[in-house]
Motif scaffolding. Structure first.
Motif, PDB file in Angstrom:
ATOM      1  N   GLY A  87       0.834  -1.192   0.000  1.00 33.14           N
ATOM      2  CA  GLY A  87       0.000   0.000   0.000  1.00 33.14           C
ATOM      3  C   GLY A  87       0.867   1.238   0.000  1.00 33.14           C
ATOM      4  N   TRP A  88       0.285   2.378  -0.329  1.00 27.04           N
ATOM      5  CA  TRP A  88       1.036   3.626  -0.358  1.00 27.04           C
ATOM      6  C   TRP A  88       0.164   4.766   0.133  1.00 27.04           C
ATOM      7  N   THR A  89       0.824   5.796   0.610  1.00 27.33           N
ATOM      8  CA  THR A  89       0.134   6.990   1.095  1.00 27.33           C
ATOM      9  C   THR A  89       0.827   8.226   0.559  1.00 27.33           C
ATOM     10  N   THR A  90       0.082   9.303   0.488  1.00 29.29           N
ATOM     11  CA  THR A  90       0.626  10.613   0.151  1.00 29.29           C
ATOM     12  C   THR A  90       0.067  11.603   1.164  1.00 29.29           C
ATOM     13  N   GLY A  91       0.961  12.365   1.800  1.00 31.85           N
ATOM     14  CA  GLY A  91       0.531  13.325   2.807  1.00 31.85           C
ATOM     15  C   GLY A  91       0.402  12.667   4.168  1.00 31.85           C
ATOM     16  N   THR A  92      -0.317  13.319   5.052  1.00 30.44           N
ATOM     17  CA  THR A  92      -0.551  12.782   6.392  1.00 30.44           C
ATOM     18  C   THR A  92      -1.774  11.885   6.303  1.00 30.44           C
ATOM     19  N   PHE A  93      -1.502  10.579   6.281  1.00 26.69           N
ATOM     20  CA  PHE A  93      -2.567   9.627   5.988  1.00 26.69           C
ATOM     21  C   PHE A  93      -2.206   8.277   6.592  1.00 26.69           C
ATOM     22  N   THR A  94      -3.218   7.437   6.829  1.00 31.18           N
ATOM     23  CA  THR A  94      -3.026   6.089   7.349  1.00 31.18           C
ATOM     24  C   THR A  94      -3.876   5.125   6.531  1.00 31.18           C
ATOM     25  N   ILE A  95      -3.287   3.981   6.173  1.00 29.98           N
ATOM     26  CA  ILE A  95      -4.044   2.929   5.494  1.00 29.98           C
ATOM     27  C   ILE A  95      -3.836   1.617   6.237  1.00 29.98           C
ATOM     28  N   THR A  96      -4.768   0.694   6.064  1.00 33.13           N
ATOM     29  CA  THR A  96      -4.638  -0.629   6.660  1.00 33.13           C
ATOM     30  C   THR A  96      -4.765  -1.696   5.588  1.00 33.13           C
ATOM     31  N   MET A  97      -4.109  -2.818   5.831  1.00 33.95           N
ATOM     32  CA  MET A  97      -4.165  -3.979   4.958  1.00 33.95           C
ATOM     33  C   MET A  97      -4.438  -5.189   5.840  1.00 33.95           C
ATOM     34  N   THR A  98      -5.570  -5.871   5.620  1.00 33.47           N
ATOM     35  CA  THR A  98      -5.948  -7.012   6.452  1.00 33.47           C
ATOM     36  C   THR A  98      -5.801  -8.299   5.654  1.00 33.47           C
ATOM     37  N   VAL A  99      -5.173  -9.299   6.278  1.00 35.46           N
ATOM     38  CA  VAL A  99      -4.933 -10.593   5.638  1.00 35.46           C
ATOM     39  C   VAL A  99      -5.673 -11.677   6.432  1.00 35.46           C
ATOM     40  N   PRO A 100      -6.584 -12.410   5.787  1.00 39.28           N
ATOM     41  CA  PRO A 100      -7.257 -13.524   6.471  1.00 39.28           C
ATOM     42  C   PRO A 100      -6.303 -14.712   6.611  1.00 39.28           C
ATOM     43  N   LEU A 101      -6.456 -15.448   7.710  1.00 40.00           N
ATOM     44  CA  LEU A 101      -5.565 -16.569   8.014  1.00 40.00           C
ATOM     45  C   LEU A 101      -6.377 -17.807   8.382  1.00 40.00           C
ATOM     46  N   ASP A 102      -5.754 -18.962   8.279  1.00 36.46           N
ATOM     47  CA  ASP A 102      -6.350 -20.234   8.700  1.00 36.46           C
ATOM     48  C   ASP A 102      -5.902 -20.514  10.134  1.00 36.46           C
ATOM     49  N   ARG A 103      -6.830 -20.659  11.055  1.00 36.28           N
ATOM     50  CA  ARG A 103      -6.488 -20.817  12.475  1.00 36.28           C
ATOM     51  C   ARG A 103      -5.693 -22.082  12.768  1.00 36.28           C
ATOM     52  N   ASN A 104      -5.673 -23.035  11.828  1.00 36.17           N
ATOM     53  CA  ASN A 104      -4.960 -24.292  12.031  1.00 36.17           C
ATOM     54  C   ASN A 104      -3.521 -24.251  11.538  1.00 36.17           C
ATOM     55  N   ARG A 105      -3.081 -23.095  11.091  1.00 32.21           N
ATOM     56  CA  ARG A 105      -1.718 -22.963  10.570  1.00 32.21           C
ATOM     57  C   ARG A 105      -0.974 -21.891  11.358  1.00 32.21           C
ATOM     58  N   ARG A 106       0.346 -21.828  11.206  1.00 36.53           N
ATOM     59  CA  ARG A 106       1.176 -20.820  11.887  1.00 36.53           C
ATOM     60  C   ARG A 106       1.761 -19.889  10.826  1.00 36.53           C
ATOM     61  N   TYR A 107       1.974 -18.607  11.208  1.00 35.09           N
ATOM     62  CA  TYR A 107       2.377 -17.597  10.229  1.00 35.09           C
ATOM     63  C   TYR A 107       3.503 -16.702  10.743  1.00 35.09           C
ATOM     64  N   LEU A 108       4.277 -16.211   9.786  1.00 38.79           N
ATOM     65  CA  LEU A 108       5.316 -15.214  10.017  1.00 38.79           C
ATOM     66  C   LEU A 108       4.986 -14.023   9.131  1.00 38.79           C
ATOM     67  N   VAL A 109       4.937 -12.818   9.712  1.00 43.51           N
ATOM     68  CA  VAL A 109       4.660 -11.594   8.949  1.00 43.51           C
ATOM     69  C   VAL A 109       5.957 -10.807   8.829  1.00 43.51           C
ATOM     70  N   THR A 110       6.307 -10.420   7.597  1.00 41.21           N
ATOM     71  CA  THR A 110       7.476  -9.579   7.372  1.00 41.21           C
ATOM     72  C   THR A 110       7.059  -8.410   6.479  1.00 41.21           C
ATOM     73  N   GLY A 111       7.766  -7.312   6.587  1.00 38.78           N
ATOM     74  CA  GLY A 111       7.461  -6.179   5.729  1.00 38.78           C
ATOM     75  C   GLY A 111       8.175  -4.935   6.184  1.00 38.78           C
ATOM     76  N   GLY A 112       7.961  -3.872   5.449  1.00 38.54           N
ATOM     77  CA  GLY A 112       8.573  -2.608   5.813  1.00 38.54           C
ATOM     78  C   GLY A 112       8.350  -1.557   4.748  1.00 38.54           C
TER      79      GLY A 112
END
Length: 113
Positions: free
Chosen positions: A9-34
Motif C-alpha cells: 500500500g502507499w500513502t501521500t501526505g498525512t494519511f493512514t491505510i490498513t491492509m488485512t490478511v485472512p488466516l487459517d487458524r490451524n496454521r502458523r504464520y510469520l509476517v514480514t514487511g517494511g
C-alpha cells in the motif's frame, strides 16, 4: 515455509491505510514487511495494528496495538516488521502511517506450518 499472501500500500501526505490478511487458524504464520519507498522528508511507519485469534469455534479475540509512539526517534528505529503470529490466528491487520511525503509499504505473510 511458503508464501500465504503478499500485501502492499502507499500513502501521500498525512494519511493512514490498513491492509488485512485472512488466516487459517490451524496454521502458523510469520509476517514480514517494511517501508520500500519514500519521497519527502517526513516520517512513515509500518506496524501490525491488530491480530485476531480464534481460541474456540465460538470466540474471536482481537488484540489492538494501534498507535505506537509518534516520536521521530521511534519512527526511524521501527521502519520494518518481523513477527511470528500466535497460534489460532484468523486475521492480521498491518497499518502504514505517514506524517507527510509519500511512503510505500510491502510485505509477505508466510505459512510456516
Amino acid at each position: 515455509m511458503f508464501v500465504h499472501r503478499t500485501f502492499g500500500g502507499w500513502t501521500t501526505g498525512t494519511f493512514t491505510i490498513t491492509m488485512t490478511v485472512p488466516l487459517d487458524r490451524n496454521r502458523r504464520y510469520l509476517v514480514t514487511g517494511g517501508l520500500v519507498g519514500k519521497e519527502g522528508g517526513e516520517h512513515g511507519q509500518v506496524f501490525i495494528s491488530t491480530v485476531c485469534t480464534m481460541p474456540s469455534p465460538d470466540q474471536v479475540l482481537c488484540g489492538v496495538r494501534d498507535d505506537p509512539s509518534d516520536s521521530p526517534d521511534v519512527l526511524i528505529k521501527n521502519r520494518g516488521l518481523v513477527e511470528f503470529l500466535p497460534a489460532a490466528a484468523v486475521r492480521v491487520t498491518v497499518k502504514l502511517r505517514s506524517s507527510g511525503g509519500r511512503h510505500r509499504a510491502e510485505g509477505v505473510v508466510y505459512d510456516i506450518t
